[in-house]
Design a protein around this motif. Structure first.
Motif, PDB file in Angstrom:
ATOM      1  N   ILE A  49       0.874  -1.223   0.060  1.00  0.00           N
ATOM      2  CA  ILE A  49       0.089   0.110   0.102  1.00  0.00           C
ATOM      3  C   ILE A  49       1.015   1.183   0.094  1.00  0.00           C
ATOM      4  O   ILE A  49       1.759   1.353   0.865  1.00  0.00           O
ATOM      5  N   PRO A  50       0.701   2.114  -0.911  1.00  0.00           N
ATOM      6  CA  PRO A  50       1.539   3.221  -1.067  1.00  0.00           C
ATOM      7  C   PRO A  50       1.378   4.250  -0.272  1.00  0.00           C
ATOM      8  O   PRO A  50       0.541   5.020  -0.265  1.00  0.00           O
ATOM      9  N   LEU A  51       1.957   4.313   0.989  1.00  0.00           N
ATOM     10  CA  LEU A  51       1.888   5.299   2.273  1.00  0.00           C
ATOM     11  C   LEU A  51       1.878   6.973   1.743  1.00  0.00           C
ATOM     12  O   LEU A  51       1.212   7.804   2.306  1.00  0.00           O
ATOM     13  N   ILE A 104       4.682   5.755  11.306  1.00  0.00           N
ATOM     14  CA  ILE A 104       5.662   6.457  10.660  1.00  0.00           C
ATOM     15  C   ILE A 104       6.929   5.758  10.567  1.00  0.00           C
ATOM     16  O   ILE A 104       7.706   5.611   9.531  1.00  0.00           O
ATOM     17  N   ALA A 105       7.034   4.494  11.517  1.00  0.00           N
ATOM     18  CA  ALA A 105       8.111   3.746  11.297  1.00  0.00           C
ATOM     19  C   ALA A 105       7.913   2.919  10.003  1.00  0.00           C
ATOM     20  O   ALA A 105       9.129   2.561   9.423  1.00  0.00           O
ATOM     21  N   VAL A 106       7.088   2.354   9.812  1.00  0.00           N
ATOM     22  CA  VAL A 106       6.627   1.754   8.818  1.00  0.00           C
ATOM     23  C   VAL A 106       6.758   2.457   7.143  1.00  0.00           C
ATOM     24  O   VAL A 106       7.367   1.922   6.198  1.00  0.00           O
ATOM     25  N   GLY A 107       6.370   3.750   7.475  1.00  0.00           N
ATOM     26  CA  GLY A 107       6.739   4.550   6.282  1.00  0.00           C
ATOM     27  C   GLY A 107       8.190   4.559   6.065  1.00  0.00           C
ATOM     28  O   GLY A 107       8.812   4.675   5.037  1.00  0.00           O
ATOM     29  N   GLU A 108       8.957   5.103   7.274  1.00  0.00           N
ATOM     30  CA  GLU A 108      10.350   5.160   7.066  1.00  0.00           C
ATOM     31  C   GLU A 108      11.023   3.863   6.186  1.00  0.00           C
ATOM     32  O   GLU A 108      11.928   4.004   5.341  1.00  0.00           O
ATOM     33  N   LYS A 109      10.578   2.746   6.857  1.00  0.00           N
ATOM     34  CA  LYS A 109      11.007   1.525   6.042  1.00  0.00           C
ATOM     35  C   LYS A 109      10.984   1.414   4.667  1.00  0.00           C
ATOM     36  O   LYS A 109      11.498   0.835   3.915  1.00  0.00           O
ATOM     37  N   GLY A 169      10.773   3.903   2.824  1.00  0.00           N
ATOM     38  CA  GLY A 169      11.506   4.962   2.114  1.00  0.00           C
ATOM     39  C   GLY A 169      10.667   6.229   2.037  1.00  0.00           C
ATOM     40  O   GLY A 169      10.991   7.329   1.243  1.00  0.00           O
ATOM     41  N   ILE A 170       9.510   6.614   2.797  1.00  0.00           N
ATOM     42  CA  ILE A 170       8.566   7.550   2.825  1.00  0.00           C
ATOM     43  C   ILE A 170       8.837   8.340   4.259  1.00  0.00           C
ATOM     44  O   ILE A 170       8.630   7.595   5.382  1.00  0.00           O
ATOM     45  N   SER A 171       9.441   9.520   3.990  1.00  0.00           N
ATOM     46  CA  SER A 171       9.532  10.087   4.985  1.00  0.00           C
ATOM     47  C   SER A 171       8.284  10.784   5.965  1.00  0.00           C
ATOM     48  O   SER A 171       7.371  10.766   5.277  1.00  0.00           O
ATOM     49  N   ALA A 172       8.283  11.032   6.996  1.00  0.00           N
ATOM     50  CA  ALA A 172       7.213  11.427   7.950  1.00  0.00           C
ATOM     51  C   ALA A 172       6.440  12.707   7.407  1.00  0.00           C
ATOM     52  O   ALA A 172       5.012  12.582   7.340  1.00  0.00           O
ATOM     53  N   ASP A 173       7.085  13.484   6.605  1.00  0.00           N
ATOM     54  CA  ASP A 173       6.536  14.693   6.037  1.00  0.00           C
ATOM     55  C   ASP A 173       5.503  14.576   4.970  1.00  0.00           C
ATOM     56  O   ASP A 173       4.979  15.414   4.332  1.00  0.00           O
ATOM     57  N   LYS A 174       5.624  13.324   4.236  1.00  0.00           N
ATOM     58  CA  LYS A 174       4.895  12.859   3.132  1.00  0.00           C
ATOM     59  C   LYS A 174       3.667  12.113   3.293  1.00  0.00           C
ATOM     60  O   LYS A 174       2.697  11.754   2.786  1.00  0.00           O
ATOM     61  N   LEU A 175       3.422  11.862   4.939  1.00  0.00           N
ATOM     62  CA  LEU A 175       2.288  10.873   5.276  1.00  0.00           C
ATOM     63  C   LEU A 175       0.897  11.817   5.346  1.00  0.00           C
ATOM     64  O   LEU A 175       1.157  12.917   5.855  1.00  0.00           O
ATOM     65  N   ARG A 176      -0.134  11.117   4.971  1.00  0.00           N
ATOM     66  CA  ARG A 176      -1.403  11.786   5.216  1.00  0.00           C
ATOM     67  C   ARG A 176      -2.087  11.077   5.959  1.00  0.00           C
ATOM     68  O   ARG A 176      -2.025   9.730   5.698  1.00  0.00           O
ATOM     69  N   GLY A 177      -3.041  11.570   6.739  1.00  0.00           N
ATOM     70  CA  GLY A 177      -4.086  10.795   7.505  1.00  0.00           C
ATOM     71  C   GLY A 177      -4.523  11.356   8.655  1.00  0.00           C
ATOM     72  O   GLY A 177      -4.296  12.615   8.862  1.00  0.00           O
ATOM     73  N   LYS A 208      10.620   1.307  17.203  1.00  0.00           N
ATOM     74  CA  LYS A 208      11.676   1.013  16.088  1.00  0.00           C
ATOM     75  C   LYS A 208      12.605  -0.223  16.785  1.00  0.00           C
ATOM     76  O   LYS A 208      13.223  -0.923  16.288  1.00  0.00           O
ATOM     77  N   LYS A 209      12.790  -0.007  18.154  1.00  0.00           N
ATOM     78  CA  LYS A 209      13.549  -1.084  19.082  1.00  0.00           C
ATOM     79  C   LYS A 209      12.748  -2.223  19.023  1.00  0.00           C
ATOM     80  O   LYS A 209      13.159  -2.858  20.247  1.00  0.00           O
TER      81      LYS A 209
END
Length: 571
Positions: free
Chosen positions: A168-170, A191-196, A198-206, A546-547
């Motif tokens: 799913i393209p976040l 956010i952590a899944v988005g980073e994995k 390659g999508i930075s937090a500032d690109k996430l919408r919701g 993340k840990k």
């Protein structure tokens, strides 16, 4: 003639016109209407709104907005006070987001449903979590027994979240998460899944619901007492302002207040009072109103009384705009715009003749659109009996699509403008809602009023009166207290396999065995110290997920500092 005299003459002309209308109405009622009512034995008091308030015989210009008040009360679409819509073009520019609330069983099963919905034309995802996830318990907790994956998806770990959003393209899909007490953890996982990916937090919408006050009022999935809960919420506001700027940090929810049995006016008043409390908490924490208010959103119920529901949405926009501008001094137009997601009313779905629910949902969805929603979920006809089956979900989505593309209502920017009945209902709703806000203010604000049991007792009384009206047959429920039939229950209902729970616990144990306990302990210790102090908790929660710290472990760490809330029973 001077401008003052012209204005005075206009006011006098309007007063004379309204007086003439009232005289004509009285004569019509006596000479034309009353003989008909007497002949057929009809009482005008039989016709009421959802809270039992009578509906007038007929509405006219005297019930609408006075010309001199037009700009301040209605204005134009996209213009303060936004009664007629937040955008000047409304759905001509962009249709509402069509979401279908979904989540059940395992993350893999829910992911399959999400990808199916996206293929069917859904334009946004809406995630339902199971009760253990909502309450901050891992699936291997004794408190989770029998509830794993039942009313939503079970999410314990970052691994579960990765599976949930696989393929799913976040950065292209807007995701709404119905989560409150553990909203900070689910946002951190997202956010952590988005980073994995390659999508930075500032690109996430919701959106995260993140509205814990209504949990104390109406729903019950709280963990911590109100004060630390409010701290977590304002920490999310501050974190997202700098790190996740396109995220809606709260969805202030009237939906569950209405589901608990409130009237439309109570839904309005209690929801906006909660909104006031969140704004006050954020400003007290040092946030600027115009830097966070534009990311606040609302979530309303859509009930059966069509015009009352349309009026409710219009009034909500107007009231919020005035509150944010006049009470909190906001300057930016976006800060004053009430944007809302809506969902058709689950409490109106019937197990008797359940296919009739298709009609109820269609009318409720149309009311939401006519009221100017930004996002809509339509319930499936089978939800009074089970989680929705795939074909029922598809029909619910098609309901929105028919309204959007075939009905023609989306072509009109404000289709019900000028309705005298609508404006009269709006004025009555606003008056009642403002009275509730004033009473809550007198008690010290929403959190203090909750501690007094005010909202809870008001809702209980409203629900009781509504039940009495149904039992007396005054409020007709098709298939329940009238037009009953004997029929076999429907087949093909969705049931969550009990094996889901066992497999989820097995995956969780494997996950725990694979991690570094020193990193887990380090992350939990840092979070505990931050909770005992005043640091923003979000960076610590993000570091913890993340840990590989689990949702239950993070919640338990915070329980150890904040304690747990014990409900005040209201009789």
């Amino acid at each position: 003639m001077s401008e003052d005299k012209k204005a005075g003459q206009k006011a006098q002309d309007a007063a004379n016109f309204h007086a003439e209308l009232e005289q004509a109405k009285a004569k019509w009622e006596a000479d034309i209407l009353q003989p008909i009512l007497d002949k057929y034995g009809v009482r005008k008091e039989e016709f009421k709104l959802s809270d039992g308030e009578p509906i007038d015989l007929v509405y006219g210009p005297q019930d609408g907005v006075a010309p001199q008040d037009y700009a301040d009360t209605l204005g134009l679409p996209g213009q303060y006070p936004f009664t007629r819509g937040t955008q000047p073009t409304m759905y001509r520019g962009r249709l509402w987001t069509m979401r279908q609330y979904a989540g059940f069983g395992s993350a893999a099963e829910s992911n399959e449903r999400y990808r199916y919905l996206l293929k069917q034309g859904t334009t946004g995802l809406s995630v339902a979590f199971d009760l253990p996830t909502q309450m901050g318990f891992d699936s291997d907790s004794p408190r989770a027994d029998g509830e794993i994956g039942k009313v939503g998806v079970a999410i314990d770990t970052i691994a579960d979240m990765e599976v949930l959003f696989d393929q799913i393209p976040l950065d292209k899909v807007s995701t709404s998460m119905t989560i409150n007490s553990t909203a900070s953890i689910l946002l951190a996982l997202y956010i952590a899944v988005g980073e994995k990916k390659g999508i930075s937090a500032d690109k996430l919408r919701g959106t995260i619901q993140n509205d814990v006050l209504k949990e104390y009022i109406a729903r019950g999935t709280y963990i911590y007492p109100p004060r630390p809960s409010m701290r977590i919420i304002t920490d999310i506001f501050g974190f997202c302002q700098s790190d996740v700027p396109n995220w809606n940090t709260i969805s202030i929810s009237g939906y569950h207040i209405r589901e608990a049995g409130s009237t439309a006016a109570q839904e309005l008043g209690f929801t906006l009072a909660n909104g006031i409390a969140y704004v006050e908490a954020a400003m007290k924490a040092g946030l600027d109103i115009d830097e966070f208010a534009g990311r606040l959103s609302f979530f309303f119920n859509v009930h059966n009384n069509f015009l009352e529901e349309v009026a409710k949405f219009r009034v909500a926009r107007r009231m919020w705009a005035r509150l944010i501008k006049e009470r909190f001094g906001a300057k930016a137009a976006r800060s004053m715009q009430l944007r809302f997601h809506s969902q058709t009313a689950g409490s109106t779905l019937t197990a008797q003749q359940p296919q009739v629910n298709v009609v109820r949902v269609a009318l409720q969805a149309l009311a939401s659109v006519m009221g100017g929603t930004q996002s809509l979920h339509t319930n499936s006809w089978d939800e009074a009996l089970s989680l929705p089956a795939e074909d029922a979900v598809r029909l619910a989505l098609r309901t929105q699509q028919v309204i959007a593309y075939e009905s023609g209502v989306a072509d009109f920017i404000d289709p019900l403008a000028g309705s005298y009945a609508l404006e009269a209902i709006s004025a009555r709703l606003e008056e009642k809602a403002l009275d509730y806000i004033a009473r809550i203010d007198d008690l010290g604000g929403a959190p203090a009023a909750i501690e007094h049991g005010f909202q809870q007792s008001e809702i209980q009384e409203a629900a009781y009166q509504a039940q009495l009206r149904q039992e007396r047959g005054e409020d007709v429920i098709v298939g329940v207290n009238r037009f009953q039939t004997e029929s076999a229950p429907p087949t093909g209902l969705l049931r969550v396999d009990e094996e889901v729970g066992r497999l989820q616990i097995e995956r969780l144990r494997e996950f725990k065995a694979s991690r570094s306990m020193s990193q887990v302990d380090e992350a939990r210790a840092a979070l505990k110290k931050a909770a005992e102090g005043s640091d923003n908790l979000m960076p610590y929660i993000l570091d913890a997920v993340k840990k590989k710290v689990t949702l239950g472990e993070i919640s338990d760490t915070l329980r150890g500092v904040f304690g747990e809330y014990v409900e005040r029973v209201v009789l």
